[in-house]
Design a protein around this motif. Structure first.
Motif, PDB file in Angstrom:
ATOM      1  N   ALA A 125      -4.053  -5.429   1.670  1.00  0.00           N
ATOM      2  CA  ALA A 125      -5.063  -4.433   2.054  1.00  0.00           C
ATOM      3  C   ALA A 125      -4.791  -3.812   3.420  1.00  0.00           C
ATOM      4  CB  ALA A 125      -6.452  -5.072   2.032  1.00  0.00           C
ATOM      5  N   SER A 126      -4.390  -4.629   4.398  1.00  0.00           N
ATOM      6  CA  SER A 126      -4.168  -4.101   5.748  1.00  0.00           C
ATOM      7  C   SER A 126      -2.960  -3.164   5.782  1.00  0.00           C
ATOM      8  CB  SER A 126      -3.978  -5.241   6.751  1.00  0.00           C
ATOM      9  OG  SER A 126      -2.832  -6.018   6.442  1.00  0.00           O
ATOM     10  N   ILE A 127      -1.907  -3.496   5.020  1.00  0.00           N
ATOM     11  CA  ILE A 127      -0.727  -2.629   4.958  1.00  0.00           C
ATOM     12  C   ILE A 127      -1.079  -1.321   4.255  1.00  0.00           C
ATOM     13  CG2 ILE A 127       1.592  -2.354   3.994  1.00  0.00           C
ATOM     14  CD1 ILE A 127       2.067  -5.300   4.419  1.00  0.00           C
ATOM     15  N   LYS A 128      -1.849  -1.414   3.180  1.00  0.00           N
ATOM     16  CA  LYS A 128      -2.248  -0.221   2.437  1.00  0.00           C
ATOM     17  C   LYS A 128      -3.036   0.730   3.334  1.00  0.00           C
ATOM     18  CE  LYS A 128      -4.624   1.279  -1.770  1.00  0.00           C
ATOM     19  NZ  LYS A 128      -5.366   0.843  -2.986  1.00  0.00           N
ATOM     20  N   ARG A 129      -3.954   0.171   4.115  1.00  0.00           N
ATOM     21  CA  ARG A 129      -4.753   1.006   5.018  1.00  0.00           C
ATOM     22  C   ARG A 129      -3.861   1.671   6.069  1.00  0.00           C
ATOM     23  NH1 ARG A 129      -6.712   0.378  10.030  1.00  0.00           N
ATOM     24  NH2 ARG A 129      -8.565   1.582  10.622  1.00  0.00           N
ATOM     25  N   MET A 130      -2.916   0.908   6.626  1.00  0.00           N
ATOM     26  CA  MET A 130      -2.029   1.461   7.650  1.00  0.00           C
ATOM     27  C   MET A 130      -1.166   2.587   7.081  1.00  0.00           C
ATOM     28  SD  MET A 130       0.915  -0.421   9.931  1.00  0.00           S
ATOM     29  CE  MET A 130       1.960  -0.697   8.488  1.00  0.00           C
ATOM     30  N   SER A 157       0.352  -3.826  10.709  1.00  0.00           N
ATOM     31  CA  SER A 157      -0.945  -3.524  10.096  1.00  0.00           C
ATOM     32  C   SER A 157      -2.088  -4.336  10.695  1.00  0.00           C
ATOM     33  CB  SER A 157      -0.880  -3.766   8.584  1.00  0.00           C
ATOM     34  OG  SER A 157      -0.848  -5.156   8.287  1.00  0.00           O
ATOM     35  N   LEU A 158      -1.765  -5.446  11.366  1.00  0.00           N
ATOM     36  CA  LEU A 158      -2.800  -6.290  11.980  1.00  0.00           C
ATOM     37  C   LEU A 158      -3.097  -5.888  13.420  1.00  0.00           C
ATOM     38  CD1 LEU A 158      -1.695  -9.826  10.701  1.00  0.00           C
ATOM     39  CD2 LEU A 158      -3.390  -8.273   9.704  1.00  0.00           C
ATOM     40  N   SER A 159      -2.295  -4.980  13.956  1.00  0.00           N
ATOM     41  CA  SER A 159      -2.425  -4.607  15.359  1.00  0.00           C
ATOM     42  C   SER A 159      -3.543  -3.586  15.588  1.00  0.00           C
ATOM     43  CB  SER A 159      -1.103  -4.018  15.868  1.00  0.00           C
ATOM     44  OG  SER A 159      -1.258  -3.513  17.183  1.00  0.00           O
ATOM     45  N   GLU A 160      -4.108  -3.644  16.780  1.00  0.00           N
ATOM     46  CA  GLU A 160      -5.062  -2.622  17.223  1.00  0.00           C
ATOM     47  C   GLU A 160      -4.457  -1.780  18.344  1.00  0.00           C
ATOM     48  OE1 GLU A 160      -8.690  -4.543  18.290  1.00  0.00           O
ATOM     49  OE2 GLU A 160      -9.149  -5.176  16.242  1.00  0.00           O
ATOM     50  N   TYR A 163       3.489  -5.828   7.782  1.00  0.00           N
ATOM     51  CA  TYR A 163       2.313  -6.693   7.858  1.00  0.00           C
ATOM     52  C   TYR A 163       1.920  -6.938   9.316  1.00  0.00           C
ATOM     53  CZ  TYR A 163      -0.816 -10.668   7.233  1.00  0.00           C
ATOM     54  OH  TYR A 163      -1.905 -11.507   7.270  1.00  0.00           O
TER      55      TYR A 163
END
Length: 288
Positions: free
Chosen positions: A107-112, A157-160, A154
């Protein structure tokens, strides 16, 4: 400025490509590729990049993720560490992870990747760690490269620690009438922004009245026409200060300003200091 189409030799058999350019000068024209994502890591040099409607300077280590169809271009002009100057470009087909992207753990990769259609530039510790991951990919076997790219995505994608480059309203669709209109306007601006440029002449390219064009332009870029032109001119002035020995007055006029005091005022508004102070800081930094 013409937007070039780049055909990338990527298919189901070879779904990704890693290119390394060991160059102090890396000048890649404004272009797009409709079916591929791109991660670009620039090391050991300075320059400017254009991603969509955003023109920005970059420094020693620069990391960007570009989605399919988003126009972009890089131009390096100042080596910081000529021996380690290089550009690493990772390109992969938009269907590379298509089946995996439907899984909850992706999900996080897809959003990025969805955000990358507006361009993403990473900074801070994220950029440093990602640089290490990219440099470790060299000479790996194909399956390990595949896993390494997945690991990199991945992690990112977790970074802010990132900045979205284009407004949500910015789109570049290769064959649409809307794209054709804005591309014509954007091309004209990039070819004429150092000259006296009136909103009336640009509005005529879009077959709109001045007021309708102002609304159209701000909706697409989230900036007024005059602010957009000013930012391009200030960025151009910074490049001239970095690459020439011209004095501030010459730079102001060559960048499209016909009034030195106006140039000083707008430069300080955007950069936070006067042109002379900015140039002094640049000289001190490059002489260290």
């Amino acid at each position: 400025m013409k937007t070039l189409y780049e055909h990338i030799q990527i298919d189901e058999e070879n779904p990704f490509k890693i290119s390394i350019f060991n160059k102090v000068k890396f000048n890649y024209p404004f272009h797009y590729h409709p079916g591929e994502y791109e991660i670009t890591l620039t090391l050991g040099c300075e320059g400017y990049r254009i991603i969509g409607d955003r023109l920005e300077d970059f420094g020693d280590c620069d990391l960007a993720l570009i989605g399919p169809g988003l126009p972009h271009g890089w131009n390096t002009y100042h080596p910081i560490h000529s021996k380690k100057a290089k550009v690493i470009v990772i390109q992969f087909n938009q269907h590379f992870f298509s089946l995996l992207l439907e899984k909850p753990f992706m999900a996080s990769i897809k959003r990025m990747l969805e955000l990358s259609h507006r361009g993403i530039v990473f900074h801070g510790k994220t950029r440093q760690k990602a640089m290490d991951l990219i440099l470790e990919m060299k000479d790996r076997q194909e399956i390990k490269e595949y896993l390494a790219i997945l690991h990199l995505l991945y992690f990112l994608s977790l970074s802010e620690e990132y900045i979205i480059q284009c407004a949500a309203s910015y789109t570049y669709r290769g064959n649409s009438e809307e794209k054709s209109t804005f591309d014509k306007v954007y091309k004209y601006i990039l070819e004429h922004y150092t000259l006296p440029i009136k909103i009336k002449e640009v509005a005529s390219l879009a077959h709109l009245s001045e007021s309708a064009f102002s609304h159209y332009f701000k909706k697409r870029t989230l900036k007024s026409f005059s602010d957009f032109i000013t930012e391009l001119r200030i960025a151009h002035a910074c490049r001239l200060m970095q690459t020439t020995e011209k004095n501030i007055s010459e730079i102001a006029f060559e960048s499209g300003f016909n009034n030195l005091s106006n140039f000083n005022r707008l430069f300080k508004k955007i950069k936070g200091c006067r042109p002379g102070q900015w140039k002094k800081k640049l000289t001190q930094a490059t002489n260290k």
